[in-house]
Design a protein around this motif. Sequence first.
Motif, mmCIF file in Angstrom:
data_model
loop_
_atom_site.group_PDB
_atom_site.id
_atom_site.type_symbol
_atom_site.label_atom_id
_atom_site.label_comp_id
_atom_site.label_asym_id
_atom_site.label_seq_id
_atom_site.Cartn_x
_atom_site.Cartn_y
_atom_site.Cartn_z
ATOM 1 N N TYR A 1 0.838 -1.207 0.000
ATOM 2 C CA TYR A 1 0.000 0.000 0.000
ATOM 3 C C TYR A 1 0.872 1.256 0.000
ATOM 4 O O TYR A 1 1.798 1.381 0.809
ATOM 5 N N PHE A 2 0.532 2.196 -0.902
ATOM 6 C CA PHE A 2 1.261 3.467 -0.981
ATOM 7 C C PHE A 2 0.246 4.603 -1.079
ATOM 8 O O PHE A 2 -0.924 4.378 -1.405
ATOM 9 N N GLY A 3 0.712 5.825 -0.827
ATOM 10 C CA GLY A 3 -0.183 6.977 -0.821
ATOM 11 C C GLY A 3 -0.067 7.801 -2.099
ATOM 12 O O GLY A 3 1.030 7.999 -2.631
ATOM 13 N N GLN A 4 -1.190 8.313 -2.553
ATOM 14 C CA GLN A 4 -1.237 9.222 -3.701
ATOM 15 C C GLN A 4 -0.528 10.544 -3.373
ATOM 16 O O GLN A 4 -0.120 11.271 -4.261
ATOM 17 N N LYS A 5 -0.354 10.828 -2.095
ATOM 18 C CA LYS A 5 0.395 12.018 -1.664
ATOM 19 C C LYS A 5 1.744 12.100 -2.393
ATOM 20 O O LYS A 5 2.201 13.163 -2.775
ATOM 21 N N ASP A 6 2.390 10.934 -2.558
ATOM 22 C CA ASP A 6 3.656 10.865 -3.291
ATOM 23 C C ASP A 6 3.353 10.291 -4.676
ATOM 24 O O ASP A 6 3.668 9.142 -4.982
ATOM 25 N N ASP B 1 -8.101 21.807 7.291
ATOM 26 C CA ASP B 1 -7.928 22.996 6.452
ATOM 27 C C ASP B 1 -7.298 22.675 5.102
ATOM 28 O O ASP B 1 -7.027 23.579 4.312
ATOM 29 N N GLY B 2 -7.025 21.407 4.835
ATOM 30 C CA GLY B 2 -6.547 21.019 3.504
ATOM 31 C C GLY B 2 -5.079 20.639 3.432
ATOM 32 O O GLY B 2 -4.637 20.046 2.449
ATOM 33 N N LEU B 3 -4.295 20.985 4.448
ATOM 34 C CA LEU B 3 -2.865 20.638 4.395
ATOM 35 C C LEU B 3 -2.705 19.115 4.373
ATOM 36 O O LEU B 3 -3.256 18.407 5.222
ATOM 37 N N ALA C 1 1.112 18.792 -9.819
ATOM 38 C CA ALA C 1 1.968 18.471 -8.674
ATOM 39 C C ALA C 1 2.878 19.650 -8.391
ATOM 40 O O ALA C 1 3.294 20.361 -9.309
ATOM 41 N N LEU C 2 3.164 19.867 -7.120
ATOM 42 C CA LEU C 2 4.077 20.960 -6.785
ATOM 43 C C LEU C 2 4.918 20.643 -5.565
ATOM 44 O O LEU C 2 4.554 19.779 -4.743
ATOM 45 N N ALA C 3 6.063 21.287 -5.506
ATOM 46 C CA ALA C 3 6.931 21.222 -4.329
ATOM 47 C C ALA C 3 7.223 22.655 -3.916
ATOM 48 O O ALA C 3 7.550 23.501 -4.757
ATOM 49 N N LEU D 1 7.841 20.768 1.155
ATOM 50 C CA LEU D 1 6.545 20.076 1.165
ATOM 51 C C LEU D 1 6.121 19.791 -0.268
ATOM 52 O O LEU D 1 6.390 20.588 -1.168
ATOM 53 N N ILE D 2 5.433 18.640 -0.466
ATOM 54 C CA ILE D 2 4.881 18.351 -1.790
ATOM 55 C C ILE D 2 3.395 18.059 -1.655
ATOM 56 O O ILE D 2 2.923 17.665 -0.584
ATOM 57 N N ASP D 3 2.683 18.272 -2.762
ATOM 58 C CA ASP D 3 1.264 17.938 -2.794
ATOM 59 C C ASP D 3 0.876 17.786 -4.268
ATOM 60 O O ASP D 3 1.636 18.178 -5.167
ATOM 61 N N ASN D 4 -0.301 17.243 -4.505
ATOM 62 C CA ASN D 4 -0.751 17.079 -5.882
ATOM 63 C C ASN D 4 -2.249 16.820 -5.912
ATOM 64 O O ASN D 4 -2.848 16.510 -4.874
ATOM 65 N N MET D 5 -2.786 16.937 -7.104
ATOM 66 C CA MET D 5 -4.205 16.656 -7.307
ATOM 67 C C MET D 5 -4.370 16.097 -8.717
ATOM 68 O O MET D 5 -3.674 16.548 -9.635
ATOM 69 N N ILE D 6 -5.249 15.118 -8.860
ATOM 70 C CA ILE D 6 -5.599 14.647 -10.211
ATOM 71 C C ILE D 6 -6.931 15.290 -10.570
ATOM 72 O O ILE D 6 -7.869 15.254 -9.760
#
Length: 281
Positions: free
Chosen positions: A145-150, A180-182, A263-265, A273-278
């Motif tokens: 199991y892995f996270g979409q966060k990465d 709050d979304g973080l 995706a952004l860093a 910090l990194i985050d992303n959205m599809i």
Amino acid sequence: MIIIRTIPELKEAIGKVRSMGRTIGFVPTMGYLHQGHLSLVKAAVKECDFVAVSIYVNPIQFGVGEDFESYPRDLTADAQMCQQEGVDLIFSPGDQDMYPGGYASFVEVEQLTQGLCGRGRPGHFRGVTTVVTKLFNLLEPDIAYFGQKDAQQALVLKKMVEDLNMNLTLKIMPTLRDEDGLAMSSRNVYLSLEEREAALVLFKSLTRAEEMIQGGVRKASKISGAMKEIIAGEPSAHLEYIEIVDTHKLDTMEELEAEVLIALAVRVGQTRLIDNMIVEV
Ligand code: AMP
């Protein structure tokens, strides 16, 4: 729940589980667990007979000057959380167990590792794919199991499993966020109160991008421009990259179509910090 620190002990324990014909679910982590990690653990507990979590801050995926030494560690708290979730085994080896003197073998996925985080962190994904291969060989999971966060890491590992005919299934689970979304991250502990507030620019800019796409904007430069403006409005936030790419090959898109990964860093103070959205287009 057992906590195992050495490879011979782990092999013995996994051998026993395998000989009983039980399915193994595996969640690789660097520890300092939060609800994001635990969402992967919960899925594993639901779907597999036996659940193993690795807790290992892998030195070879950190570059010079990165936060390997200061990365937060708390095995006692992690073990408590794992126990509560019904984990059967924690594997937490030392560096000498994983990379003894003379260690010389590495796994490398090409192409997908070049852009996004690969550009600013050369060697990072080589460290990830190497440690994950070793952990797969040691823990023999049916499902990992892995996270979409990465997001990039998930794609790279899927490609590795496919290309090297590894005998397991990868499941990618959604990103868990604070109210709050973080996006939850072990590294959020580095943030001061002010930085924690500033760190919201990642989610805010992603949400703005999503709104623009839903509103019909198709030009990637327009969207990344709006995101950059939001980040520039926060003095302690420094953009490393924003990429708008296709969700399979991570190729840059100028005119958006189908489905895109944004995706952004961002560095907030000293914390990267990194985050992303599809987003469906
Ligand atoms: P790490 O300990 O940061 O290496 O993360 C271990 C695993 O947890 C990776 O597969 C991450 O993608 C996943 N993960 C980390 N943060 C989150 C989150 N906020 N939501 C879901 N999964 C996460």
